[in-house]
Write a protein that holds these residues in place. Structure first.
Motif, PDB file in Angstrom:
ATOM      1  N   ARG A  56       0.834  -1.203   0.000  1.00  0.00           N
ATOM      2  CA  ARG A  56       0.000   0.000   0.000  1.00  0.00           C
ATOM      3  C   ARG A  56       0.870   1.254   0.000  1.00  0.00           C
ATOM      4  NH1 ARG A  56      -2.004  -3.590   3.465  1.00  0.00           N
ATOM      5  NH2 ARG A  56      -0.768  -2.660   5.147  1.00  0.00           N
ATOM      6  N   LEU A 121      -3.890   6.279  -5.592  1.00  0.00           N
ATOM      7  CA  LEU A 121      -4.331   4.916  -5.890  1.00  0.00           C
ATOM      8  C   LEU A 121      -4.343   4.665  -7.396  1.00  0.00           C
ATOM      9  CD1 LEU A 121      -7.229   4.403  -3.302  1.00  0.00           C
ATOM     10  CD2 LEU A 121      -4.846   3.652  -3.152  1.00  0.00           C
ATOM     11  N   ALA A 127      -5.212  -0.917  -4.183  1.00  0.00           N
ATOM     12  CA  ALA A 127      -6.631  -0.849  -3.827  1.00  0.00           C
ATOM     13  C   ALA A 127      -6.865   0.033  -2.614  1.00  0.00           C
ATOM     14  CB  ALA A 127      -7.169  -2.248  -3.547  1.00  0.00           C
ATOM     15  N   GLU A 128      -5.864   0.121  -1.748  1.00  0.00           N
ATOM     16  CA  GLU A 128      -5.984   0.916  -0.523  1.00  0.00           C
ATOM     17  C   GLU A 128      -4.675   1.647  -0.265  1.00  0.00           C
ATOM     18  OE1 GLU A 128      -8.986  -1.174   2.588  1.00  0.00           O
ATOM     19  OE2 GLU A 128      -7.048  -2.200   2.314  1.00  0.00           O
ATOM     20  N   ASP A 152     -13.366   2.941   2.629  1.00  0.00           N
ATOM     21  CA  ASP A 152     -13.262   1.921   1.583  1.00  0.00           C
ATOM     22  C   ASP A 152     -11.931   1.973   0.856  1.00  0.00           C
ATOM     23  OD1 ASP A 152     -15.855   1.032   2.106  1.00  0.00           O
ATOM     24  OD2 ASP A 152     -16.743   2.428   0.659  1.00  0.00           O
ATOM     25  N   LYS A 153     -11.148   3.030   1.092  1.00  0.00           N
ATOM     26  CA  LYS A 153      -9.905   3.217   0.351  1.00  0.00           C
ATOM     27  C   LYS A 153      -8.677   3.279   1.249  1.00  0.00           C
ATOM     28  CE  LYS A 153     -12.509   5.862  -3.091  1.00  0.00           C
ATOM     29  NZ  LYS A 153     -12.658   7.150  -3.804  1.00  0.00           N
ATOM     30  N   ASN A 155      -6.531   1.569   4.568  1.00  0.00           N
ATOM     31  CA  ASN A 155      -6.309   0.429   5.453  1.00  0.00           C
ATOM     32  C   ASN A 155      -6.014   0.869   6.884  1.00  0.00           C
ATOM     33  OD1 ASN A 155      -5.321  -2.435   6.158  1.00  0.00           O
ATOM     34  ND2 ASN A 155      -3.482  -1.215   6.479  1.00  0.00           N
TER      35      ASN A 155
END
Length: 291
Positions: A56, A121, A127-128, A152-153, A155
């Motif tokens: 990430r 992103l 994804a996160e 939702d985006k 972690n």
């Protein structure tokens, strides 16, 4: 109101002093010539692709009166050197005020963060993201997570000396009722300062219904010597997936205050890495300064 027996010139001086104290007490990061140039230590590289070890990207969120470079001259290279894709943004700019950001309405700043996370992103293909913020930058993202779909985006959110429940600024904010017009001046000229006062409408809304949202891991790293976000325990969060860290529990010899914990404290930096990769966390001690 101020005692009438005080001379008018003294009352005026006290009013001005109150405003200056509130401003100076915020996260004051010196502007430097470095802001005029692109960072040379490997962050904000939009060709960076996260590795399997660090999947990430990390988005760094500066504090009040700071900017995307000066606030991170210590932590950004520290993370890049450990294999992270690292990005930072400027937010909360006021017209005609260069270098010193994080001063605009915090809700609007959270919208800027949302757009920046989307940009990161898209560039990295992740994804996160993980967020690391100092002072206001550790609290403002919670608005993004709670109200703008950020959960939702994202972690993890790591807050370094965040003013999660506002600050009394060592009691200075209690003086506001005695200085007519000062609160209005703060709202008009520096909305972010007014938003960060304990009990403000912004913070009341932010903390209603709980400090956290599902699906995000939270870490708060605080110092007992914080002279800006007071009392320092007001920085801590309640809820699931929360880890509250007091630096002096890890190293009693760490005397960092509000600014140093975000700019230069390698013990705090080590805890940031532990928060970003808890599966491979290693003990943080006074020896972490040479890690």
């Amino acid at each position: 109101m101020l005692p009438s027996r005080l001379p008018a010139r003294v009352r005026r001086a006290l009013r001005v002093s109150a405003v200056l104290l509130l401003a100076v007490a915020a996260t004051l990061t010196p502007a430097s010539a470095a802001h005029a140039a692109s960072p040379s230590s490997g962050w904000n590289d939009y060709t960076c692709k996260p590795s399997p070890a660090h999947p990430r990207p990390v988005v760094l969120v500066h504090g009040t009166f700071a900017n995307s470079v000066d606030n991170w001259l210590g932590l950004a290279p520290y993370l890049v050197g450990r294999g992270y894709c690292v990005f930072s943004l400027d937010y909360g700019q006021l017209p005609g005020v260069p270098f010193f950001h994080g001063l605009g309405p915090i809700e609007k700043s959270a919208e800027q963060l949302a757009a920046h996370v989307d940009k990161v992103l898209a560039a990295t293909g992740a994804a996160e993201a993980d967020l690391v913020g100092h002072s206001q930058g550790g609290m403002m993202p919670r608005h993004y997570l709670k109200f703008l779909g950020g959960a939702d985006k994202v972690n993890a959110l790591v807050g370094i000396a965040p003013d999660n429940h506002g600050t009394t600024l060592l009691g200075l904010t209690a003086l506001l009722p005695y200085f007519p017009g000062v609160a209005d001046l703060l709202n008009e000229k520096t909305p972010a300062l007014a938003d960060q006062v304990a009990g403000s409408p912004f913070l009341t809304k932010l903390n209603e219904g709980g400090d956290t949202v599902p699906g995000v891991r939270y870490t708060v790293i605080a110092t007992r010597y914080d002279q800006v976000v007071t009392p320092y325990r007001s920085q801590f969060l309640d809820g699931p997936n929360v880890r509250n860290v007091l630096l002096q529990d890890l190293c009693p010899l760490d005397f960092s205050e509000h600014v140093a914990i975000g700019l230069t404290d390698r013990i705090a930096f080590h805890e940031v890495v532990n928060a970003l990769d808890p599966a491979h966390a290693t003990p943080t001690t006074c020896a972490s300064v040479i890690d």
